[in-house]
Design a protein around this motif. Sequence first.
Motif, PDB file in Angstrom:
ATOM      1  N   VAL A   1      57.351  63.972  43.997  1.00 20.27           N
ATOM      2  CA  VAL A   1      57.447  62.783  43.160  1.00 20.27           C
ATOM      3  C   VAL A   1      58.118  61.707  43.999  1.00 20.27           C
ATOM      4  N   VAL A   2      57.400  60.604  44.258  1.00 24.56           N
ATOM      5  CA  VAL A   2      57.915  59.554  45.132  1.00 24.56           C
ATOM      6  C   VAL A   2      57.665  58.194  44.483  1.00 24.56           C
ATOM      7  N   PRO A   3      58.345  57.139  44.956  1.00 30.28           N
ATOM      8  CA  PRO A   3      58.054  55.801  44.439  1.00 30.28           C
ATOM      9  C   PRO A   3      56.571  55.485  44.556  1.00 30.28           C
ATOM     10  N   ALA A   4      56.072  54.626  43.665  1.00 25.50           N
ATOM     11  CA  ALA A   4      54.645  54.316  43.632  1.00 25.50           C
ATOM     12  C   ALA A   4      54.146  53.885  45.002  1.00 25.50           C
ATOM     13  N   ILE A   5      52.952  54.348  45.341  1.00 24.71           N
ATOM     14  CA  ILE A   5      52.340  54.006  46.616  1.00 24.71           C
ATOM     15  C   ILE A   5      52.144  52.494  46.703  1.00 24.71           C
ATOM     16  N   GLU A   6      52.532  51.939  47.844  1.00 28.34           N
ATOM     17  CA  GLU A   6      52.393  50.492  48.032  1.00 28.34           C
ATOM     18  C   GLU A   6      50.916  50.095  48.053  1.00 28.34           C
ATOM     19  N   ARG A   7      50.593  49.060  47.312  1.00 28.46           N
ATOM     20  CA  ARG A   7      49.246  48.503  47.319  1.00 28.46           C
ATOM     21  C   ARG A   7      49.358  47.000  47.550  1.00 28.46           C
ATOM     22  N   SER A   8      48.216  46.361  47.774  1.00 29.82           N
ATOM     23  CA  SER A   8      48.256  44.902  47.920  1.00 29.82           C
ATOM     24  C   SER A   8      48.746  44.293  46.615  1.00 29.82           C
ATOM     25  N   GLU A   9      49.524  43.232  46.723  1.00 29.64           N
ATOM     26  CA  GLU A   9      50.149  42.631  45.548  1.00 29.64           C
ATOM     27  C   GLU A   9      49.107  42.068  44.585  1.00 29.64           C
ATOM     28  N   PRO A  10      49.241  42.363  43.278  1.00 28.08           N
ATOM     29  CA  PRO A  10      48.310  41.806  42.290  1.00 28.08           C
ATOM     30  C   PRO A  10      48.394  40.292  42.274  1.00 28.08           C
ATOM     31  N   GLY A  11      47.308  39.628  41.890  1.00 26.79           N
ATOM     32  CA  GLY A  11      47.326  38.171  41.855  1.00 26.79           C
ATOM     33  C   GLY A  11      46.413  37.627  40.778  1.00 26.79           C
ATOM     34  N   GLU A  12      45.995  36.379  40.954  1.00 24.29           N
ATOM     35  CA  GLU A  12      45.160  35.703  39.966  1.00 24.29           C
ATOM     36  C   GLU A  12      43.838  36.439  39.746  1.00 24.29           C
ATOM     37  N   PHE A  13      43.336  37.065  40.802  1.00 26.57           N
ATOM     38  CA  PHE A  13      42.066  37.784  40.691  1.00 26.57           C
ATOM     39  C   PHE A  13      42.154  38.863  39.620  1.00 26.57           C
ATOM     40  N   LEU A  14      43.274  39.578  39.592  1.00 32.31           N
ATOM     41  CA  LEU A  14      43.467  40.641  38.599  1.00 32.31           C
ATOM     42  C   LEU A  14      43.473  40.068  37.192  1.00 32.31           C
ATOM     43  N   ARG A  15      44.183  38.957  36.993  1.00 34.38           N
ATOM     44  CA  ARG A  15      44.266  38.360  35.661  1.00 34.38           C
ATOM     45  C   ARG A  15      42.908  37.827  35.211  1.00 34.38           C
ATOM     46  N   ASN A  16      42.247  37.061  36.096  1.00 37.68           N
ATOM     47  CA  ASN A  16      41.018  36.370  35.705  1.00 37.68           C
ATOM     48  C   ASN A  16      39.787  37.267  35.694  1.00 37.68           C
ATOM     49  N   ASN A  17      39.699  38.157  36.683  1.00 41.57           N
ATOM     50  CA  ASN A  17      38.497  38.976  36.809  1.00 41.57           C
ATOM     51  C   ASN A  17      38.697  40.419  36.362  1.00 41.57           C
TER      52      ASN A  17
END
Length: 223
Positions: free
Chosen positions: A28-44
């Motif tokens: 059990v480890v901290p969440a795997i790093e991913r690219s930071e969410p942005g406007e694309f996530l909200r809009n699309n």
Amino acid sequence: MLINLAKLGKYDNGLFTFLPQSAPWILVVPAIERSEPGEFLRNNGIEKILEANGVQFDQQTLDDDFDEFMTFYEKIRRIPVDTQSMNTGHITEQIERNQIPSIDFEKIVENLIDSQKKKAVEMVKNKTLIHKIVFFFGKNDNLETLIQKTSKRVLANFLIINYIDLFTKSLLIDPDDVGKCDEMATDNLPEAGFSVIVKNHFDRENIQIVSDLVEEIKIVLKN
């Protein structure tokens, strides 16, 4: 919500993740790093899902919720992750229950497997370790204190939006990259996809050979 995500077979919930690749142990480890969410996530991602399901929403409320999601996202990633001293402790140790009472790791593990399969659940529990690092066990700045300081609405939105973020790429296809449609279909609908392949392209004479191969693989995997 963490238990429901586990029932869906999701190892990564945005707060922490399970690493079964560390066999015979599950870490059990901290969440795997991913690219930071942005406007694309909200809009699309979020807006498209709401629209596709006929859900009426207030744009300002959505914007405010997303901004709070991003604020929490930044806070959780500011918690130190001391990779130099990753000692591990068993999830059933009392220290985990005392220091991270908001999260029932045992229940989550049960539902990642199948809570009805008692023997398998106990075996996996005994093989699951949690990193004793600041992120989980720091005196002041840790996951538990952040959860306690955050409203339930923000926490709920974080888990839901993070879930959407994990699958946004699977929901969206670039018109200029339609060649990946077949790959996306088999990745996200494996049983249905391979059923079609077998039905249309598989030589029936090979069924027994493949069946024998599958049984051999199952035996080896169990061993």
